[in-house]
Motif scaffolding. Structure first.
Motif, PDB file in Angstrom:
ATOM      1  N   PHE A 102      51.035  24.850  44.915  1.00 28.28           N
ATOM      2  CA  PHE A 102      49.957  23.598  44.444  1.00 28.28           C
ATOM      3  C   PHE A 102      49.701  22.784  45.638  1.00 28.28           C
ATOM      4  O   PHE A 102      48.633  22.312  45.578  1.00 28.28           O
ATOM      5  N   SER A 103      50.488  22.705  46.832  1.00 30.04           N
ATOM      6  CA  SER A 103      49.868  21.888  48.000  1.00 30.04           C
ATOM      7  C   SER A 103      48.808  22.538  48.698  1.00 30.04           C
ATOM      8  O   SER A 103      48.047  21.897  49.194  1.00 30.04           O
ATOM      9  N   THR A 104      48.991  23.767  48.985  1.00 30.93           N
ATOM     10  CA  THR A 104      48.154  24.665  49.897  1.00 30.93           C
ATOM     11  C   THR A 104      46.838  25.184  49.231  1.00 30.93           C
ATOM     12  O   THR A 104      45.895  25.318  49.667  1.00 30.93           O
ATOM     13  N   GLU A 105      47.184  25.941  48.084  1.00 34.21           N
ATOM     14  CA  GLU A 105      46.347  27.073  47.490  1.00 34.21           C
ATOM     15  C   GLU A 105      45.237  25.954  46.691  1.00 34.21           C
ATOM     16  O   GLU A 105      44.104  26.300  46.218  1.00 34.21           O
ATOM     17  N   GLU A 155      47.704  38.924  43.948  1.00 37.51           N
ATOM     18  CA  GLU A 155      47.171  37.464  43.634  1.00 37.51           C
ATOM     19  C   GLU A 155      46.153  37.294  42.679  1.00 37.51           C
ATOM     20  O   GLU A 155      45.480  38.089  42.300  1.00 37.51           O
ATOM     21  N   TRP A 156      46.453  35.999  42.084  1.00 36.62           N
ATOM     22  CA  TRP A 156      45.284  35.659  40.832  1.00 36.62           C
ATOM     23  C   TRP A 156      44.616  34.513  41.643  1.00 36.62           C
ATOM     24  O   TRP A 156      45.197  33.518  42.305  1.00 36.62           O
ATOM     25  N   ARG A 214      51.398  35.298  43.065  1.00 40.08           N
ATOM     26  CA  ARG A 214      50.738  34.071  43.375  1.00 40.08           C
ATOM     27  C   ARG A 214      49.425  33.770  42.945  1.00 40.08           C
ATOM     28  O   ARG A 214      48.531  34.665  42.577  1.00 40.08           O
ATOM     29  N   ILE A 215      49.150  32.444  42.915  1.00 46.64           N
ATOM     30  CA  ILE A 215      47.821  31.993  42.300  1.00 46.64           C
ATOM     31  C   ILE A 215      47.049  31.334  43.736  1.00 46.64           C
ATOM     32  O   ILE A 215      47.781  30.308  44.014  1.00 46.64           O
ATOM     33  N   THR A 216      46.077  31.980  44.176  1.00 46.20           N
ATOM     34  CA  THR A 216      45.931  31.530  45.602  1.00 46.20           C
ATOM     35  C   THR A 216      44.191  31.036  45.526  1.00 46.20           C
ATOM     36  O   THR A 216      43.449  31.521  44.703  1.00 46.20           O
TER      37      THR A 216
END
Length: 347
Positions: free
Chosen positions: A149-152, A42-43, A32-34
């Motif tokens: 997209f919505s949260t991170e 995570e990225w 994931r991208i966070t």
């Protein structure tokens, strides 16, 4: 691949076992991208670092394009768009000058997967997030991607961006989205790629039971979760907009057309006419993809002329149910330069 097993690929991939049903391969790259980028696998969120590769033809990729546009992430996440058809190897960038993505320098999305995983063994799927500095794929987990997209990416949302995954609704949204995915988004594929009459009959019943369920749900409320658009609506829309042009005939989902439903047809037109939805839809690419790529279903690869799509712009009267499409937010602005649907490819 044995004669008893055939691979069916669109944005994702799956297998049809002779005499049985269609099984979608749901093993994705789940990194994931966070916002912190500190967890395992995570990225970090970084403007300009990642490129979303998303073919307009694909319903799962269309989902990512819509959410990116609604949230105003165009300035921080670039968009690469393969053409509507692909071969057994990969989606290709045949719409770009010279057939090469101008940012990644790739002819095929496969190159981004191989840059990360040598001889990646699964389907080369869209949407995919690619790390521009290394040219390597980060994730193709389409379901998690739009939620992130919505949260991170929230700090980079445009002013007035809607809350597509409101925290107070998540407990109710998750089972709704799960049913939409299993019974409708994937349900049309179970019909189209059924390996036997019994498998098709069962898939057909499941699909239309679910469509009747959402049709009934939408009779008294404008959107799936109430008065405003959420991620759930985006997920349903990308199947509905492909229903009459493709799934009704090509996938034998033919109990009735979408345009013959009551609330569901008005709801679909309401979304289509909302900025961020219909302006991402390319009907020409959608039809070319399904009718040409699925040569096992359509051996002639002839793309039908119809149906007439002008009815997508007809009055829907859904505003009579009240509600505000973007909640406390506002509509997105004009489509970003270079990302417009070609003239004549929409409704």
């Amino acid at each position: 691949m044995t004669e008893s097993r055939a691979k069916a690929e669109t944005s994702g991939s799956g297998y049809v076992t002779k005499g049985q049903g269609y099984d979608r391969d749901t093993t994705y790259i789940t990194e994931r991208i966070t916002s912190s980028g500190e967890g395992a696998n995570e990225w970090p969120v970084q403007p300009g670092r990642y490129r979303l590769i998303a073919a307009r033809a694909c319903p799962w990729a269309n989902r990512a394009i819509i959410v990116r546009r609604l949230l105003g992430l165009e300035p921080v996440i670039s968009l690469g768009m393969p053409g509507p058809t692909h071969d057994a190897r990969s989606w290709t960038f045949d719409l770009d000058p010279g057939g090469v993505d101008p940012v990644l320098g790739y002819e095929r999305l496969q190159q981004a997967y191989f840059a990360r995983f040598h001889d990646y063994p699964r389907g080369i799927t869209v949407p995919a997030m690619v790390d521009v500095p290394t040219g390597a794929v980060v994730t193709n987990d389409f379901a998690q991607m739009t939620l992130d997209f919505s949260t991170e990416w929230k700090q980079y949302h445009r002013e007035g961006a809607p809350d597509l995954f409101p925290e107070h609704l998540r407990g109710e949204m998750e089972p709704v989205m799960k049913r939409i995915y299993t019974e409708i988004n994937n349900g049309v594929y179970r019909c189209g790629f059924a390996g036997s009459q019994d498998a098709y009959d069962a898939a057909y019943e499941r699909l239309f039971t679910a469509l009747d369920w959402v049709d009934e749900r939408l009779r008294t409320q404008r959107y799936l979760m109430g008065d405003s658009i959420t991620e759930a609506d985006v997920r349903l829309f990308t199947t509905l907009v492909r229903f009459d042009p493709v799934y009704h005939g090509h996938f034998k989902c033919n109990r009735q057309k979408l345009s013959e439903f009551g609330a569901l047809w008005g709801y679909a037109r309401d979304l289509f006419q909302t900025p961020g939805f219909g302006d991402t839809v390319d009907f020409v690419q959608i039809k070319r993809h399904y009718y040409i790529v699925h040569a096992d279903v359509n051996p002639s690869q002839i793309v039908p002329q119809g149906p007439d799509l002008a009815n997508w712009l007809s009055e829907h009267h859904r505003e009579e149910l009240g509600g505000r499409p973007f909640g406390a937010g506002t509509a997105p602005g004009p489509v970003a330069a270079g990302e417009e649907v070609p003239l004549g490819h929409g409704a």
